[in-house]
Design an enzyme around this catalytic site. Structure first.
Site, short mmCIF file in Angstrom:
data_model
loop_
_atom_site.label_atom_id
_atom_site.label_comp_id
_atom_site.label_asym_id
_atom_site.label_seq_id
_atom_site.Cartn_x
_atom_site.Cartn_y
_atom_site.Cartn_z
N GLU A 83 0.83 -1.21 0.00
CA GLU A 83 0.00 0.00 0.00
C GLU A 83 0.87 1.26 0.00
OE1 GLU A 83 -4.32 -1.17 1.73
OE2 GLU A 83 -2.92 -0.36 3.20
N GLU B 35 -6.67 -7.62 -0.80
CA GLU B 35 -7.15 -7.58 0.57
C GLU B 35 -8.64 -7.28 0.55
OE1 GLU B 35 -5.14 -5.03 3.29
OE2 GLU B 35 -3.12 -5.79 2.80
#
Length: 583
Positions: free
Chosen positions: A158, A232
């Protein structure tokens, strides 16, 4: 095992169309003797893959050491996954977030006051390269290209939520390839961060918990061809101290899963099985307010903290059966649980009497930070002499994270980072009284720019406006309690932090949950294994006790109470209490 290819129309495994159906399972949050059980339950739910982060801070606790033992035996975890017939997505960071202490970045990096984490700064990249030099030789034999289970490896984590330095991502991608990683690489970002967190020539994937169509559309806009994947899928969430226990209805999460799979996307559940932030390993968030994550990482996942299927397990299994192969076997039943009422903690070791056994004193003109002391976890005890008797106003410019203040051994107050506390008034009983400040690292920030989260006391400490010093700083990592000298407890209250110990007998080990009603705040150990933090602030009201840390016959429970308790007993129960639910 088979080799993964990325084509314009999706994933292929040994030339055949393939959909990744994965779930998060962090080996370092689960007792190694329970890995096989959790992996088996992943396959029974219908998963063909598991994913795991790699915590740099545990594998390399100091610059000159590296370990893959015990909880960190990643090669054994990969072998067990392969034995179960599962593929693996490996996420080595170096930054992992994961609500894990410091996002997995080792605290020793912050001993350098100029360190710029997650950047192209030479000092940082040198440390990252050193980590990969040590890690990858243990991993390479398990790549799919060498017959192992690892299908793909993630680059950073991320990153688009943190920065936009493409050169940094390129360095990491090349570092992996140069060290022999020849399976596909991928990045993972939230929809709004995909542009900054991606890298040309590396597969982009997207993270979200809902609004699947919009998330996949954002991915497709930046990546017109190739597989769609949610790396995710946030099917639950984590808890913080002082909050409530967060849950998500199984039907709601299952509907989002159905939407993704109907669109042809691959998916990885975050989490399939969360596990536990044992010891001092929980992370924290600071978006203007510091908030520490609790010990449990149950995450309201398909498998709960004790590895038992939840309603989500059955709901997801039903959806997965429409898009993949689910083994023809019943949902696994809950495992056996142990109850032991009334464990008497009838031995005591006051912290003030045990200091020399727990850490060496370091003298200086100012308080030293944890990183300066070479310490990652636990506490630092700071001491100085008060110059005069009478009213005193103590000012602590920076508290990281919670400071208990004592004068001549007597508690006079608490200052918390969470509340932005900086000043405390008290009365010094005499000139030359000893000021002690016990500072707890409650978890380094794991997300955003605040990951530069040094622990301890910083800035000039003053009393009545005048700088105080000299100081002694004593690191108390509490990584071993072997030096404690316990004596029988008395009816009198213990003033100040103290360890309490007792024994209990069992016939056969089984999972359990430690409940500490009447206790305030601290940590608990069973047979020397640090279960984690407890705090009456909640929401979490019990600590998970894995069966493998217990033994037939006599067992030992140790509790460090930082404040006071209304009882000298504890109990093991068959059920967990993670706190009141979110409205």
């Amino acid at each position: 095992m088979a080799v993964l290819d990325i084509t314009d129309d999706g994933f292929r495994l040994d030339g055949q169309p393939f959909r990744i159906l994965s779930g998060g399972l962090h080996y370092f949050r689960v007792h190694p003797e329970q890995w096989a059980d959790r992996l088996h339950k992943a396959r029974l739910m219908g998963l063909n893959t598991v994913e795991t982060y790699v915590p740099w801070n545990l594998h390399q606790p100091r610059p000159d050491s590296f370990t893959t033992d015990g909880f960190l035996d990643l090669p054994r975890f990969l072998e067990l996954a392969a034995t179960e017939g599962l593929h693996v997505l490996l996420r080595p960071g170096p930054y992992i977030c994961a609500e894990w202490e410091g996002g997995g970045l080792p605290s020793w990096l912050l001993a350098d006051p100029e360190m710029r984490l997650r950047s192209t700064q030479p000092a940082y990249l040198e440390a990252v390269d050193g980590f990969l030099d040590r890690l990858l030789p243990a991993v390479l034999p398990y790549l799919a290209t060498r017959g192992g289970p690892v299908l793909a490896v993630q680059v950073e984590n991320e990153y688009g939520a943190y920065g936009s330095d493409t050169a940094y991502l390129e360095h990491l991608a090349q570092a992996l390839k140069q060290r022999g990683v020849d399976v596909p690489l991928f990045t993972a970002d939230q929809p709004g961060d995909l542009a900054d967190g991606g890298l040309d020539g590396v597969l982009r994937t997207v993270n979200f918990g809902g609004r699947a169509a919009q998330g996949l559309a954002a991915l497709r806009e930046l990546q017109p061809q190739g597989p769609l994947m949610c790396a995710e899928f946030w099917n639950g969430w984590f808890d913080r101290w002082g909050g409530v226990h967060t849950v998500r209805p199984a039907a709601d999460a299952a509907a989002v899963l159905e939407e993704m799979l109907a669109a042809g996307a691959s998916v990885s559940f975050y989490m399939f099985h969360g596990g536990t932030n044992f010891g001092f390993t929980n992370g924290a968030n600071d978006k203007g307010l510091y908030r520490a994550t609790v010990t449990s990482y149950d995450y309201d996942a398909p498998l709960d903290e004790a590895g038992d299927p939840t309603p989500k397990y059955a709901a997801f299994r039903e959806v997965l059966a429409r898009y993949g192969e689910v083994p023809d076997a019943p949902v696994p039943p809950p495992g056996p649980k142990l109850a032991v009422p009334g464990i008497a903690l009838d031995l005591t070791a006051p912290l003030w009497d045990a200091l020399d056994a727990l850490g060496e004193l370091v003298s200086g003109e100012r308080p030293l930070g944890m990183e300066e002391l070479g310490q990652a976890f636990g506490f630092v005890l700071y001491s100085a002499t008060l110059p005069e008797a009478g009213p005193a106003l103590l000012h602590l410019p920076v508290v990281r994270d919670r400071a208990q203040v004592f004068v001549d051994g007597q508690p006079v107050g608490v200052l918390e980072r969470e509340n932005d506390d900086h000043a405390l008034a008290f009365t010094s009983p005499r000139a030359g009284a000893e000021l002690r400040i016990l500072v707890e690292n409650q978890g380094r920030v794991n997300y955003g720019q605040a990951v530069h989260d040094r622990k301890g006391l910083f800035g000039p400490v003053t009393v009545n406006g005048r700088p105080l010093g000299p100081w002694s700083s004593r690191p108390l990592p509490l990584d071993s309690l072997s030096g404690l000298a316990f004596v029988p407890s008395t009816a009198a209250a213990v003033v100040g932090p103290a360890f309490h110990r007792g024994e209990f007998e069992i016939e056969a080990p089984a999972d359990s949950h430690l409940h500490l009603p009447g206790w305030t705040k601290g940590n608990a150990w069973v047979n020397g294994f640090n279960l984690g933090r407890y705090w009456s602030r909640g929401p979490q009201r019990s600590l998970y006790v894995p069966a493998p840390v217990l033994r037939p016959g006599r067992n030992e429970l140790t509790v460090l109470e930082l404040h006071a308790s209304t009882t000298r007993s504890a109990e093991l129960r068959q059920t967990a209490d993670l706190g009141p639910l979110e409205d």
